[in-house]
Structure formats: structure tokens, C-alpha cells
Design a protein around this motif. Sequence first.
Motif, PDB file in Angstrom:
ATOM      1  N   TRP A  96      45.544  63.321  24.052  1.00  0.00           N
ATOM      2  CA  TRP A  96      45.521  62.048  24.771  1.00  0.00           C
ATOM      3  C   TRP A  96      44.169  61.364  24.588  1.00  0.00           C
ATOM      4  O   TRP A  96      44.108  60.156  24.350  1.00  0.00           O
ATOM      5  CB  TRP A  96      45.820  62.299  26.252  1.00  0.00           C
ATOM      6  N   ASP A  97      43.093  62.135  24.709  1.00  0.00           N
ATOM      7  CA  ASP A  97      41.742  61.594  24.560  1.00  0.00           C
ATOM      8  C   ASP A  97      41.573  60.928  23.191  1.00  0.00           C
ATOM      9  O   ASP A  97      41.061  59.812  23.090  1.00  0.00           O
ATOM     10  CB  ASP A  97      40.723  62.726  24.721  1.00  0.00           C
ATOM     11  N   LYS A  98      42.031  61.597  22.163  1.00  0.00           N
ATOM     12  CA  LYS A  98      41.935  61.054  20.801  1.00  0.00           C
ATOM     13  C   LYS A  98      42.786  59.792  20.658  1.00  0.00           C
ATOM     14  O   LYS A  98      42.343  58.795  20.076  1.00  0.00           O
ATOM     15  CB  LYS A  98      42.381  62.124  19.800  1.00  0.00           C
ATOM     16  N   LEU A  99      44.001  59.821  21.192  1.00  0.00           N
ATOM     17  CA  LEU A  99      44.873  58.652  21.122  1.00  0.00           C
ATOM     18  C   LEU A  99      44.283  57.465  21.888  1.00  0.00           C
ATOM     19  O   LEU A  99      44.264  56.338  21.388  1.00  0.00           O
ATOM     20  CB  LEU A  99      46.262  58.986  21.684  1.00  0.00           C
ATOM     21  N   TYR A 100      43.790  57.730  23.103  1.00  0.00           N
ATOM     22  CA  TYR A 100      43.278  56.624  23.918  1.00  0.00           C
ATOM     23  C   TYR A 100      41.995  56.047  23.324  1.00  0.00           C
ATOM     24  O   TYR A 100      41.777  54.838  23.362  1.00  0.00           O
ATOM     25  CB  TYR A 100      43.089  57.069  25.362  1.00  0.00           C
ATOM     26  N   ALA A 101      41.176  56.895  22.732  1.00  0.00           N
ATOM     27  CA  ALA A 101      39.990  56.404  22.030  1.00  0.00           C
ATOM     28  C   ALA A 101      40.412  55.552  20.831  1.00  0.00           C
ATOM     29  O   ALA A 101      39.796  54.519  20.538  1.00  0.00           O
ATOM     30  CB  ALA A 101      39.109  57.564  21.587  1.00  0.00           C
ATOM     31  N   GLY A 102      41.464  55.956  20.136  1.00  0.00           N
ATOM     32  CA  GLY A 102      41.980  55.173  19.015  1.00  0.00           C
ATOM     33  C   GLY A 102      42.513  53.825  19.462  1.00  0.00           C
ATOM     34  O   GLY A 102      42.337  52.809  18.777  1.00  0.00           O
ATOM     35  N   TYR A 103      43.159  53.802  20.617  1.00  0.00           N
ATOM     36  CA  TYR A 103      43.673  52.555  21.187  1.00  0.00           C
ATOM     37  C   TYR A 103      42.511  51.600  21.491  1.00  0.00           C
ATOM     38  O   TYR A 103      42.552  50.423  21.130  1.00  0.00           O
ATOM     39  CB  TYR A 103      44.460  52.884  22.455  1.00  0.00           C
ATOM     40  N   ALA A 104      41.474  52.111  22.127  1.00  0.00           N
ATOM     41  CA  ALA A 104      40.302  51.290  22.439  1.00  0.00           C
ATOM     42  C   ALA A 104      39.652  50.778  21.158  1.00  0.00           C
ATOM     43  O   ALA A 104      39.273  49.598  21.068  1.00  0.00           O
ATOM     44  CB  ALA A 104      39.290  52.081  23.266  1.00  0.00           C
ATOM     45  N   GLU A 105      39.537  51.628  20.169  1.00  0.00           N
ATOM     46  CA  GLU A 105      38.939  51.222  18.893  1.00  0.00           C
ATOM     47  C   GLU A 105      39.774  50.127  18.228  1.00  0.00           C
ATOM     48  O   GLU A 105      39.230  49.156  17.696  1.00  0.00           O
ATOM     49  CB  GLU A 105      38.836  52.433  17.967  1.00  0.00           C
ATOM     50  N   PHE A 106      41.105  50.263  18.269  1.00  0.00           N
ATOM     51  CA  PHE A 106      41.989  49.258  17.676  1.00  0.00           C
ATOM     52  C   PHE A 106      41.729  47.877  18.282  1.00  0.00           C
ATOM     53  O   PHE A 106      41.686  46.877  17.584  1.00  0.00           O
ATOM     54  CB  PHE A 106      43.458  49.652  17.877  1.00  0.00           C
ATOM     55  N   TYR A 107      41.556  47.835  19.608  1.00  0.00           N
ATOM     56  CA  TYR A 107      41.312  46.564  20.293  1.00  0.00           C
ATOM     57  C   TYR A 107      39.828  46.214  20.396  1.00  0.00           C
ATOM     58  O   TYR A 107      39.466  45.264  21.088  1.00  0.00           O
ATOM     59  CB  TYR A 107      41.968  46.571  21.674  1.00  0.00           C
ATOM     60  N   ARG A 108      38.988  47.000  19.730  1.00  0.00           N
ATOM     61  CA  ARG A 108      37.538  46.763  19.716  1.00  0.00           C
ATOM     62  C   ARG A 108      36.952  46.704  21.123  1.00  0.00           C
ATOM     63  O   ARG A 108      36.140  45.839  21.452  1.00  0.00           O
ATOM     64  CB  ARG A 108      37.207  45.487  18.935  1.00  0.00           C
ATOM     65  N   VAL A 109      37.388  47.644  21.934  1.00  0.00           N
ATOM     66  CA  VAL A 109      36.905  47.764  23.310  1.00  0.00           C
ATOM     67  C   VAL A 109      35.988  48.974  23.378  1.00  0.00           C
ATOM     68  O   VAL A 109      36.360  50.066  22.934  1.00  0.00           O
ATOM     69  CB  VAL A 109      38.081  47.939  24.297  1.00  0.00           C
ATOM     70  N   THR A 110      34.800  48.775  23.914  1.00  0.00           N
ATOM     71  CA  THR A 110      33.895  49.905  24.108  1.00  0.00           C
ATOM     72  C   THR A 110      34.452  50.773  25.221  1.00  0.00           C
ATOM     73  O   THR A 110      34.713  50.301  26.323  1.00  0.00           O
ATOM     74  CB  THR A 110      32.480  49.404  24.479  1.00  0.00           C
ATOM     75  N   GLN A 111      34.636  52.049  24.909  1.00  0.00           N
ATOM     76  CA  GLN A 111      35.181  52.973  25.888  1.00  0.00           C
ATOM     77  C   GLN A 111      34.372  54.272  25.811  1.00  0.00           C
ATOM     78  O   GLN A 111      34.173  54.813  24.732  1.00  0.00           O
ATOM     79  CB  GLN A 111      36.654  53.252  25.577  1.00  0.00           C
ATOM     80  N   THR A 112      33.938  54.733  26.937  1.00  0.00           N
ATOM     81  CA  THR A 112      33.135  55.951  26.997  1.00  0.00           C
ATOM     82  C   THR A 112      34.007  57.136  27.429  1.00  0.00           C
ATOM     83  O   THR A 112      35.088  56.940  28.009  1.00  0.00           O
ATOM     84  CB  THR A 112      31.993  55.790  28.010  1.00  0.00           C
ATOM     85  N   PRO A 113      33.526  58.348  27.196  1.00  0.00           N
ATOM     86  CA  PRO A 113      34.251  59.518  27.712  1.00  0.00           C
ATOM     87  C   PRO A 113      34.423  59.454  29.238  1.00  0.00           C
ATOM     88  O   PRO A 113      35.458  59.875  29.753  1.00  0.00           O
ATOM     89  CB  PRO A 113      33.368  60.701  27.304  1.00  0.00           C
ATOM     90  N   GLU A 114      33.448  58.893  29.928  1.00  0.00           N
ATOM     91  CA  GLU A 114      33.551  58.767  31.396  1.00  0.00           C
ATOM     92  C   GLU A 114      34.702  57.825  31.779  1.00  0.00           C
ATOM     93  O   GLU A 114      35.396  58.071  32.770  1.00  0.00           O
ATOM     94  CB  GLU A 114      32.231  58.262  31.990  1.00  0.00           C
ATOM     95  N   MET A 115      34.886  56.782  31.002  1.00  0.00           N
ATOM     96  CA  MET A 115      35.999  55.864  31.268  1.00  0.00           C
ATOM     97  C   MET A 115      37.331  56.579  31.054  1.00  0.00           C
ATOM     98  O   MET A 115      38.258  56.432  31.860  1.00  0.00           O
ATOM     99  CB  MET A 115      35.890  54.624  30.382  1.00  0.00           C
ATOM    100  N   ARG A 116      37.419  57.359  29.974  1.00  0.00           N
ATOM    101  CA  ARG A 116      38.650  58.110  29.732  1.00  0.00           C
ATOM    102  C   ARG A 116      38.874  59.148  30.831  1.00  0.00           C
ATOM    103  O   ARG A 116      40.010  59.357  31.258  1.00  0.00           O
ATOM    104  CB  ARG A 116      38.634  58.751  28.341  1.00  0.00           C
ATOM    105  N   ASP A 117      37.799  59.782  31.303  1.00  0.00           N
ATOM    106  CA  ASP A 117      37.922  60.725  32.424  1.00  0.00           C
ATOM    107  C   ASP A 117      38.525  60.035  33.646  1.00  0.00           C
ATOM    108  O   ASP A 117      39.385  60.605  34.332  1.00  0.00           O
ATOM    109  CB  ASP A 117      36.557  61.299  32.814  1.00  0.00           C
ATOM    110  N   ARG A 118      38.084  58.826  33.913  1.00  0.00           N
ATOM    111  CA  ARG A 118      38.588  58.088  35.083  1.00  0.00           C
ATOM    112  C   ARG A 118      40.079  57.792  34.937  1.00  0.00           C
ATOM    113  O   ARG A 118      40.863  58.018  35.860  1.00  0.00           O
ATOM    114  CB  ARG A 118      37.816  56.790  35.282  1.00  0.00           C
TER     115      ARG A 118
END
Length: 149
Positions: free
Chosen positions: A17-39
Motif C-alpha cells: 500500500w505504501d508503495k502504491l500510495y507513494a506512486g499515486y502521489a508521484e503521478f499527481y506531483r504531490v509532495t507526500q511524506t512517510p508521516e502523511m502516509r502513516d496518517r
Amino acid sequence: MSEIRILPVEQRHRADWDKLYAGYAEFYRVTQTPEMRDRVWSWIHDPAHETNGLVAEDAEGRAVGLAHFRGFARPLSATTGGYLDDLFVDPQMRGKRVADALIEALAEEGRRRGWSVIRWITAEDNSRARAVYDRVAKLTPWRTYDIPL
């Protein structure tokens, strides 16, 4: 598609899930941190929070797609609808109707909950996703506005 299963996000899906959600953020050029994914992960697993999650799992039990959704009130129709916040499929799994399966599973969940509609937005230039959405849903004439706070 028979090797794909749709189910609620479980603790064992965290790394995928972490890898997928990071990929989603990257696709939309949204800065996303591990802390954001934790939340967000904590929201999905908190029964008191409105955010829910589904994953598409391959034959090996690996999460290859995700969908985050929540209910929302529709006062004009006096109903509740479902809002699909995020949908992302592993690029290696695209073209295999994984997104279709996630959307159909969400529609089934919406029917179980008595929702009147499933709604979502996507970027105008997201042509690949729009091809899926045009096949499985109806485009509406509504525009979306934001007020940054």
C-alpha cells in the motif's frame, strides 16, 4: 482477471500500500511524506474515521491497486453517496481491468450501504484513467472549485 481479488486493506498490505500510495502521489506531483502516509494508513484502520480502503490483490497476495473512499451526505436528494478519493493501480498491472474491479467492488459496497451514487474527480489530462472511467461511469457536467485554506 480471475487472479485479482478485491478486499478491504489489511495490516499485511502495508508495504505494498505504501508503495502504491507513494506512486499515486508521484503521478499527481504531490509532495507526500512517510508521516502523511502513516496518517492516512491510521485513518483507514480507525473505525471512527470516515476513510475506508480497498486493495486489489494478485494471486501471490500482493496489493497491486488501491481505492480510498468515504460516504458523504447529499442534502438535495436526502441521500448518502460514496466518494472515491484515490484510485491507483501498479503501472505493471494496467490494462488488466484492475481499476474496473476496484470500482465495481466499491459500487457493490455502496449498494450494501444504501448509497445513491459513487462520485469522483480526475485530472483533465489523465487520459488513461479517463478511458476507464468513460467505460464504467457517466461523465457529469459539474465543475470543481477549491478555496485553498
